[in-house]
Design an enzyme around this catalytic site. Structure first.
Site, PDB file in Angstrom:
ATOM      1  N   ARG A  89       1.287   5.968   0.051  1.00  0.00           N
ATOM      2  CA  ARG A  89       1.290   4.560  -0.352  1.00  0.00           C
ATOM      3  C   ARG A  89       2.647   3.921  -0.083  1.00  0.00           C
ATOM      4  O   ARG A  89       2.742   2.760   0.332  1.00  0.00           O
ATOM      5  CB  ARG A  89       0.926   4.433  -1.831  1.00  0.00           C
ATOM      6  CG  ARG A  89       0.846   2.983  -2.308  1.00  0.00           C
ATOM      7  CD  ARG A  89       0.396   2.874  -3.740  1.00  0.00           C
ATOM      8  NE  ARG A  89       1.355   3.469  -4.676  1.00  0.00           N
ATOM      9  CZ  ARG A  89       1.181   3.492  -5.993  1.00  0.00           C
ATOM     10  NH1 ARG A  89       0.084   3.003  -6.537  1.00  0.00           N
ATOM     11  NH2 ARG A  89       2.092   4.034  -6.777  1.00  0.00           N
ATOM     12  N   LYS A 186       3.698  -2.062  -2.965  1.00  0.00           N
ATOM     13  CA  LYS A 186       4.590  -1.783  -4.093  1.00  0.00           C
ATOM     14  C   LYS A 186       6.014  -2.142  -3.670  1.00  0.00           C
ATOM     15  O   LYS A 186       6.815  -1.281  -3.291  1.00  0.00           O
ATOM     16  CB  LYS A 186       4.467  -0.324  -4.513  1.00  0.00           C
ATOM     17  CG  LYS A 186       4.941  -0.051  -5.935  1.00  0.00           C
ATOM     18  CD  LYS A 186       4.552   1.338  -6.372  1.00  0.00           C
ATOM     19  CE  LYS A 186       5.034   1.660  -7.779  1.00  0.00           C
ATOM     20  NZ  LYS A 186       4.357   0.869  -8.814  1.00  0.00           N
ATOM     21  N   GLU A 219      -5.119  -6.607 -13.025  1.00  0.00           N
ATOM     22  CA  GLU A 219      -4.318  -5.432 -13.379  1.00  0.00           C
ATOM     23  C   GLU A 219      -3.288  -5.836 -14.418  1.00  0.00           C
ATOM     24  O   GLU A 219      -3.155  -7.011 -14.764  1.00  0.00           O
ATOM     25  CB  GLU A 219      -3.612  -4.875 -12.136  1.00  0.00           C
ATOM     26  CG  GLU A 219      -2.662  -5.889 -11.485  1.00  0.00           C
ATOM     27  CD  GLU A 219      -2.033  -5.386 -10.197  1.00  0.00           C
ATOM     28  OE1 GLU A 219      -1.978  -4.161  -9.992  1.00  0.00           O
ATOM     29  OE2 GLU A 219      -1.585  -6.234  -9.396  1.00  0.00           O
TER      30      GLU A 219
END
Length: 336
Positions: A89, A186, A219
């Site tokens: 990721r 991220k 989220e």
């Protein structure tokens, strides 16, 4: 010496040598055991064990422009958990953020650095966090003036334990959520996350929950959310507009065991409205540092009977056991 006020003047000390700076820094970090037992810096090209020297250049574009990405992995009982999933990721985030055309190191080298850093730290419980930035160079917007990208990593010691025995409160976020382009990578631009968690804390909650413009649950500022519906289905919001949490995905992979045992009727990801979410019988925050934290109250409404339910506790136990003995653990070769 430190700065002090004399009349209307502020006298500021001038340090002429690195030795003076190091002495001041070491005074600040003279705690034992150190909270950060090891750091890696590609700027220095090695692992640092003195917390006073764990620094990032001020002209690094990650610092003053937010041009960088990061990820993490937990250390539990001397092993790194899901490092490969987090590292994958991490590299996807770097590509999406255009931090570099190619990483400054191949993937296997990054992995090796992180394992070696953890081993050098001697830390057996806590986490590692690592960053890839466009690097130091200047104070402009463009990264063209940065000679090379930079890779940093640090070990964070903590008494990491399983959550889940006590539930927490959530509130609906009032801070706007990130658009999908930024939410799905991220990156280090976490100001919306910071303001959101501060707002939740001001309102007596553990964390907030973002809701998108269409009224679907998204989220939390540092976690995914999960629900058990009245017909016993585990549901997580789809990952197309939010960060695909590694722990959330691992939960989805393990949850079918509860279907096989008859505790759950099914497992899925889909869009879920706030109304349906608040009508769930169980709810939880899901993230690496938890891994599952039941939510028993959202805004002015209890979730289910307002108590921690058996299914989220069972999912927490599954994840915790996976962290302790599952296939995604990488034992760290500590030196004795």
């Amino acid at each position: 010496m430190g700065s002090f006020v004399q009349g209307d003047e502020v006298e500021v000390p001038v340090y002429e040598s690195g030795a003076e700076v190091l002495q001041k820094a070491q005074e600040k970090w003279s705690v034992a055991p150190p909270p950060y037992p090891a750091m890696y810096s590609s700027v220095l090209g090695g692992i640092i064990l003195d917390p006073a020297m764990m620094v990032v250049p001020i002209d690094d574009h990650m610092v003053h422009r937010g041009h960088g990405v990061f990820d993490t992995a937990m250390i539990l009982d001397g092993a790194l958990y899901e490092l490969d999933a987090h590292l994958d990721r991490f590299l996807r985030s770097a590509a999406a953020a255009r931090v570099v055309a190619t990483p400054p190191f191949p993937r296997h080298a990054l992995r090796s650095i992180l394992i070696q850093m953890t081993a050098a730290s001697g830390c057996r419980r806590g986490s590692i966090r690592y960053w890839l930035s466009s690097g130091p160079g200047d104070f402009l917007l463009s990264s063209r003036g940065c000679p090379t990208p930079a890779f940093y990593a640090v070990v964070i010691a903590s008494e990491y334990e399983q959550c889940g025995r006590d539930g927490v409160r959530a509130v609906t976020a009032t801070v706007p959520m990130k658009p999908p382009q930024f939410a799905t990578m991220k990156n280090v631009n976490y100001l919306p996350n910071v303001l959101s968690i501060m707002d939740a804390e001001d309102r007596g909650a553990f964390a907030s929950v973002w809701v998108d413009d269409e009224g679907y649950v998204a989220e939390g500022p540092m976690v995914n959310v999960a629900f058990v519906t009245p017909d016993n289905h585990l549901v997580l919001p789809a990952f197309d507009k939010i960060l695909g949490g590694c722990t959330a995905k691992r939960m989805l992979a393990l949850a079918p065991r509860l279907v096989e045992s008859g505790l759950l009727a099914g497992v899925s990801t889909r869009n879920i409205t706030v109304e349906d979410a608040k009508g769930s019988v169980e709810m939880a925050f899901v993230g690496s540092g938890l891994p599952v934290l039941p939510v028993v109250h959202w805004d002015d409404k209890p979730i289910g009977d307002g108590k921690v339910g058996p299914l989220m506790q069972a999912l927490s136990d599954l994840l915790w056991e996976d962290m302790k003995s599952g296939p995604d653990r990488i034992p760290v070769p500590y030196k004795h």
